[in-house]
Design an enzyme around this catalytic site. Structure first.
Site, PDB file in Angstrom:
ATOM      1  N   GLU A  30      14.837  43.964  42.873  1.00 22.12           N
ATOM      2  CA  GLU A  30      16.172  44.190  42.767  1.00 22.12           C
ATOM      3  C   GLU A  30      16.529  45.377  43.276  1.00 22.12           C
ATOM      4  O   GLU A  30      17.761  45.734  43.531  1.00 22.12           O
ATOM      5  CB  GLU A  30      16.980  43.844  41.383  1.00 22.12           C
ATOM      6  CG  GLU A  30      16.573  44.788  40.334  1.00 22.12           C
ATOM      7  CD  GLU A  30      15.316  44.774  39.690  1.00 22.12           C
ATOM      8  OE1 GLU A  30      15.179  45.248  38.731  1.00 22.12           O
ATOM      9  OE2 GLU A  30      14.567  43.728  40.195  1.00 22.12           O
ATOM     10  N   ASP A  81      28.542  55.165  90.699  1.00 21.07           N
ATOM     11  CA  ASP A  81      27.984  56.016  91.671  1.00 21.07           C
ATOM     12  C   ASP A  81      27.292  55.213  92.985  1.00 21.07           C
ATOM     13  O   ASP A  81      26.845  53.961  92.508  1.00 21.07           O
ATOM     14  CB  ASP A  81      27.639  57.334  91.493  1.00 21.07           C
ATOM     15  CG  ASP A  81      28.358  58.442  91.060  1.00 21.07           C
ATOM     16  OD1 ASP A  81      29.819  58.238  91.360  1.00 21.07           O
ATOM     17  OD2 ASP A  81      27.854  59.169  90.461  1.00 21.07           O
ATOM     18  N   VAL A 105      11.496  40.350  35.422  1.00 23.28           N
ATOM     19  CA  VAL A 105      12.546  41.730  35.654  1.00 23.28           C
ATOM     20  C   VAL A 105      11.749  42.532  36.710  1.00 23.28           C
ATOM     21  O   VAL A 105      12.296  43.154  37.514  1.00 23.28           O
ATOM     22  CB  VAL A 105      13.082  42.337  34.504  1.00 23.28           C
ATOM     23  CG1 VAL A 105      13.566  43.584  34.792  1.00 23.28           C
ATOM     24  CG2 VAL A 105      13.881  41.373  33.786  1.00 23.28           C
ATOM     25  N   ASP A 142      25.684  55.208  80.427  1.00 16.86           N
ATOM     26  CA  ASP A 142      26.410  55.697  81.494  1.00 16.86           C
ATOM     27  C   ASP A 142      26.155  56.843  82.239  1.00 16.86           C
ATOM     28  O   ASP A 142      25.252  57.672  81.428  1.00 16.86           O
ATOM     29  CB  ASP A 142      27.896  55.884  81.020  1.00 16.86           C
ATOM     30  CG  ASP A 142      28.778  54.725  80.828  1.00 16.86           C
ATOM     31  OD1 ASP A 142      28.461  53.785  81.484  1.00 16.86           O
ATOM     32  OD2 ASP A 142      29.848  54.736  80.279  1.00 16.86           O
ATOM     33  N   ASP A 163      12.348  50.854  40.818  1.00 12.83           N
ATOM     34  CA  ASP A 163      13.461  50.527  41.534  1.00 12.83           C
ATOM     35  C   ASP A 163      14.325  51.562  41.899  1.00 12.83           C
ATOM     36  O   ASP A 163      14.797  51.688  42.997  1.00 12.83           O
ATOM     37  CB  ASP A 163      14.120  49.244  40.788  1.00 12.83           C
ATOM     38  CG  ASP A 163      13.598  47.963  41.225  1.00 12.83           C
ATOM     39  OD1 ASP A 163      12.646  47.952  41.934  1.00 12.83           O
ATOM     40  OD2 ASP A 163      13.640  47.030  40.327  1.00 12.83           O
ATOM     41  N   LYS A 185      26.898  45.137  83.746  1.00 12.43           N
ATOM     42  CA  LYS A 185      26.693  45.914  82.366  1.00 12.43           C
ATOM     43  C   LYS A 185      26.419  44.866  81.398  1.00 12.43           C
ATOM     44  O   LYS A 185      25.634  44.899  80.650  1.00 12.43           O
ATOM     45  CB  LYS A 185      27.393  47.163  82.020  1.00 12.43           C
ATOM     46  CG  LYS A 185      26.728  47.604  80.713  1.00 12.43           C
ATOM     47  CD  LYS A 185      27.826  48.655  80.345  1.00 12.43           C
ATOM     48  CE  LYS A 185      27.736  50.210  80.824  1.00 12.43           C
ATOM     49  NZ  LYS A 185      28.401  51.140  80.460  1.00 12.43           N
ATOM     50  N   GLU A 244      39.692  63.004  89.864  1.00 10.99           N
ATOM     51  CA  GLU A 244      41.150  63.096  90.810  1.00 10.99           C
ATOM     52  C   GLU A 244      41.354  64.859  90.168  1.00 10.99           C
ATOM     53  O   GLU A 244      42.164  65.627  91.329  1.00 10.99           O
ATOM     54  CB  GLU A 244      42.136  62.308  90.294  1.00 10.99           C
ATOM     55  CG  GLU A 244      41.873  60.895  90.648  1.00 10.99           C
ATOM     56  CD  GLU A 244      42.895  60.186  90.196  1.00 10.99           C
ATOM     57  OE1 GLU A 244      43.787  60.404  89.473  1.00 10.99           O
ATOM     58  OE2 GLU A 244      43.022  59.038  90.860  1.00 10.99           O
ATOM     59  N   ASN A 259       9.885  49.648  35.516  1.00 10.09           N
ATOM     60  CA  ASN A 259      10.934  49.048  36.449  1.00 10.09           C
ATOM     61  C   ASN A 259      12.104  50.119  37.000  1.00 10.09           C
ATOM     62  O   ASN A 259      12.455  50.365  38.114  1.00 10.09           O
ATOM     63  CB  ASN A 259      11.612  47.923  35.839  1.00 10.09           C
ATOM     64  CG  ASN A 259      12.388  47.073  36.706  1.00 10.09           C
ATOM     65  OD1 ASN A 259      11.840  46.510  37.607  1.00 10.09           O
ATOM     66  ND2 ASN A 259      13.732  46.914  36.701  1.00 10.09           N
ATOM     67  N   ASN A 270      36.947  48.367  79.539  1.00 10.23           N
ATOM     68  CA  ASN A 270      36.191  47.288  80.257  1.00 10.23           C
ATOM     69  C   ASN A 270      34.763  47.322  79.720  1.00 10.23           C
ATOM     70  O   ASN A 270      33.958  46.448  79.943  1.00 10.23           O
ATOM     71  CB  ASN A 270      35.987  47.604  81.913  1.00 10.23           C
ATOM     72  CG  ASN A 270      37.616  47.018  82.403  1.00 10.23           C
ATOM     73  OD1 ASN A 270      38.427  46.429  81.879  1.00 10.23           O
ATOM     74  ND2 ASN A 270      37.642  47.635  83.611  1.00 10.23           N
TER      75      ASN A 270
END
Length: 776
Positions: free
Chosen positions: A131, A425, A126, A173, A599, A480, A252, A595, A502
């Site tokens: 664990e 670009d 144990v 990007d 743990d 890419k 735009e 233990n 995309n």
């Protein structure tokens, strides 16, 4: 994309006038820009177009490098621990059987003795089996992702946080990630000679301002420019944050704002409604342009806008005399072409995105002899007509860098992470912006390339170019994806940023995909592992820091756990064999408390240390590097030696050193147990550092979890010693015995300082020799 109602499509099918271009279908997740109607759902889930896209992005989840290493390590530790437990049980069983004939105890006590041997062996298993490893990893990831969400990193895939810590390269990007995506037209040239520039564009004092230039050109010239901007656009009027604004592509909207400010644009929707459109040419990432054909006077006019250098290559004429009522068209001679190339290059060197505008007049539509589209004979093939165009002008659009980008790129460089910019670009603009944000530096032997050239490279050429590639301009989403695939094949851990549909394949292919929370599409977000809520490159540094913090947390926990594993197993093994009663100095319940410390509590304490910027002052760990470093093995071995020496001295020589008699054996065993537990409590501080620096208390009060768990361990251990009694098989200690326990445990922190002074290279030689010997 224009949609036609199903009833009208059905009527045209019945009439025999329907074409393949008619489209009544809407993909779920689309944005309706204008119009009113009703719709019927025909497919849902994986049967819909959107669902098919999402299913194509699904791949089998691969184990991360850390998970693979932890799996191997856990098997190794568990195997050694189980072997030790099996050997211990075998030896104790032989001792028990050998003494059985001379043992006068009743059968019940003999059975109990055998059961105690079995319990000790099982307890060793144990203690030895790690664990707590999955718990430590999950706690570190959960804690990190919660903090990252507050710092604009929304983690969708938990494993991405850990993977990001060892990222070796970032493919980013430009627009909206490195820059603010707040575009403004700051310079332009109409024809070949008429130039304008706003203050701050780098052209002031040499040319006219936009108000002056657009104020003196003729009405017909303004109408041509306005049509090129207003009609050949997919942006529209709307609201942002309650204010009237143009909505759509930032390029735009910048052009529309220029038309509104200087070209007399009043009502965008009305101007488009008053113009008859005969054919639309949507933007294509391959040809880098878009177009529209409208009725104009007695004929038809085709308007095209796109990447300036591509537009110029298609022009053979240019507008002239724009300050007179009748615009003239003259041949674009070599001198004029060279002048425009120089202008475009100058704009690009000032980090401006260059957009060129073209026009072409036709007497009839479709033109005589024009090639038709195969799937729709009523539409003309754009590429067949995209030549011998008339040059209208070029504008330079400025998109300022985001605050902190240069610092973030510099931090990546110091951390050993290579930043690569992948943009649509042109080459000059991309180089200018990459230089401005620190991706390109004069001292680097960096490669800069355009997408069309990159995708034509052979496999061998790509393997040679990619390690030094820093900027990929005029790239497509496929470029890419190819770049990411080759980087991964070369052993790199790749992070990718993207915002478009995309970009989905590249985001999915990358080890860590970052999508944009503001500008990103739903497909990009679904394909990504982490969403940047502020679309800011600097936020990637946050992910890098927390990723490294997760890896460090796991290493800290491992360093602590393996030390306890070694000492607890060896102490139990040796004390049980040397005991005449076949009993370990640490009982089963005491081992279970150790233990629990090892743990659960240690995982909570060591997994919650927040990162500092110092965590970036080291290179990333490659996939093939060992999980446990030489420095970690040095600390594990050093601590194990100290703890074993102290506990063995107390156990074997404690009676004579302290002057105890046989009736005080349980008190001595309690001192050994108490000292051993306090050594683990103090050793937690040693394991807060993985390097050779001495200040193990740095930032300890910034981690309230660690402080709270430390106090919990101290309080629980004090309570166990005072009231544990028969359950833990201990006796309450007096002040002198408490002092012995604490003073034998506390030097483990000073011992850690001495161990850190030992050069890693000497230990590495010994360690590698031992590993090689075991392998043989």
């Amino acid at each position: 994309m224009k949609k036609t109602g199903a009833e009208e499509v059905w009527r045209m099918i019945q009439d025999g006038t329907a074409t393949k271009k008619l489209d009544p279908f809407i993909i779920s997740g689309s944005k309706v820009l204008e119009g009113v109607g009703t719709f019927v759902v025909t497919s849902v889930g994986v049967n819909s177009s959107y669902g098919k896209i999402m299913m194509s992005l699904q791949t089998e989840t691969e184990d991360t490098p850390l998970q693979v290493k932890l799996g191997k390590l856990a098997n190794w530790i568990g195997g050694l621990g189980s072997s030790a437990a099996g050997l211990l049980f075998l030896i104790l069983l032989i001792k028990f059987l050998a003494a059985l004939s001379g043992n006068p105890a009743p059968a019940a006590l003999k059975a109990q003795e055998f059961l105690d041997i079995l319990i000790v062996a099982i307890t060793v298993i144990v203690v030895a089996v790690p664990e707590g490893l999955p718990l430590a990893v999950t706690l570190a990831l959960a804690f990190a992702t919660g903090r990252m969400a507050k710092e604009n990193n929304l983690v969708r895939v938990l494993r991405a946080c850990e993977t990001m810590g060892n990222a070796t390269t970032i493919c980013s990007d430009k627009t909206g990630t490195l820059t603010q995506n707040k575009m403004t037209v700051v310079a332009g040239t109409i024809g070949t000679d008429e130039q304008f520039a706003t203050t701050g564009s780098g052209e002031e004092g040499q040319v006219a301002g936009p108000t002056e230039l657009f104020g003196r050109i003729s009405k017909s010239a303004r109408e041509l420019l306005r049509s090129s901007v207003v009609l050949n656009s997919t942006a529209f009027e709307g609201e942002e944050k309650g204010l009237a604004a143009f909505v759509g592509s930032k390029t735009e909207t910048a052009l529309l704002q220029m038309a509104k400010d200087y070209l007399g644009l009043d009502n965008l929707a009305a101007e488009r409604a008053n113009t008859k459109t005969v054919q639309l040419i949507p933007f294509d990432s391959k040809r880098k342009c878009m177009g529209i054909v409208v009725e104009s006077g007695k004929g038809y006019r085709m308007l095209v806008k796109g990447a300036a250098e591509i537009m110029l290559s298609k022009a053979t004429e240019t507008v002239s005399g724009i300050d007179t009522e009748n615009i003239t068209v003259v041949k674009l001679n070599t001198a004029g072409r060279e002048k425009l190339e120089s202008v475009i290059d100058d704009y690009a060197q000032h980090s401006l995105r260059t957009i060129g505008m073209l026009s072409k007049e036709f007497e009839q539509w479709p033109p005589a002899g024009a090639k038709r589209l195969e799937d729709d004979k009523s539409m003309v093939d754009f590429d067949d007509l995209f030549n011998d165009m008339t040059w209208v002008g070029v504008v330079g659009i400025h998109d300022p860098l985001r605050p902190g980008v240069f610092h973030a790129v510099e931090q990546c460089r110091k951390s050993g992470v290579v930043v690569r910019m992948v943009t649509g670009d042109n080459l000059v603009t991309a180089k200018a912006i990459a230089t401005e944000c620190g991706i390109l530096r004069p001292e680097d032997n960096a490669e800069v390339m355009e997408g069309p050239k990159f995708r034509q490279l052979s496999e061998a050429e790509m393997n040679r170019v990619i390690p030094n590639l820093r900027v990929l301009a005029r790239s497509s989403p496929e470029d890419k994806r190819i770049l990411v695939a080759h980087l991964k094949a070369q052993g790199e851990t790749v992070a990718v940023t993207g915002d478009g549909t995309n970009d989905g394949p590249a985001l999915k292919m990358a080890d860590v995909g970052f999508s944009m929370g503001i500008a990103g599409t739903e497909v990009a977000k679904e394909a990504s592992s982490i969403i940047l809520l502020d679309d800011n490159f600097a936020s990637i540094i946050t992910a890098l820091m927390w990723g490294r913090a997760v890896n460090d947390a796991v290493k800290k926990f491992l360093q602590f756990q393996i030390t306890v594993n070694i000492t607890a197993v060896i102490l139990t093994f040796v004390s049980a064999i040397s005991s005449s009663e076949n009993a370990s100095v640490l009982t089963a319940l005491q081992l279970l408390w150790v233990n629990l410390i090892m743990d659960t509590l240690a995982a909570l304490a060591l997994a919650t240390d927040p990162p500092t910027e110092k965590i970036l002052d080291r290179p990333p760990q490659r996939k093939d590097e060992s999980l446990i470093t030489h420095n970690m093995w040095k600390m594990i071995t050093g601590q194990a030696i100290y703890q074993l020496v102290v506990t063995f001295v107390l156990y074997f020589a404690g009676m004579s050193i302290l002057g105890y008699n046989e009736s005080q054996q349980r008190q001595l065993d309690t001192i050994v147990f108490n000292s051993f537990v306090w050594m683990q409590i103090f050793n937690q501080f040693n394991n807060r550092r993985l390097d050779n620096k001495f200040n193990v208390f740095e930032g300890v009060f910034q981690n309230l979890w660690f402080c709270g768990i430390f106090l919990l361990m101290v309080g629980a251990q004090i309570m166990i010693i005072f009231v544990g009694g028969q359950a833990f098989r201990i006796e309450a200690l007096n002040g002198t015995q408490w002092a012995i326990s604490i003073l034998t445990a506390l030097p483990c922190m000073a011992w850690a300082v001495l161990v850190r002074l030992l050069p890693d290279r000497y230990f590495a030689i010994v360690f590698d020799a031992v590993v090689a010997g075991l392998a043989i």
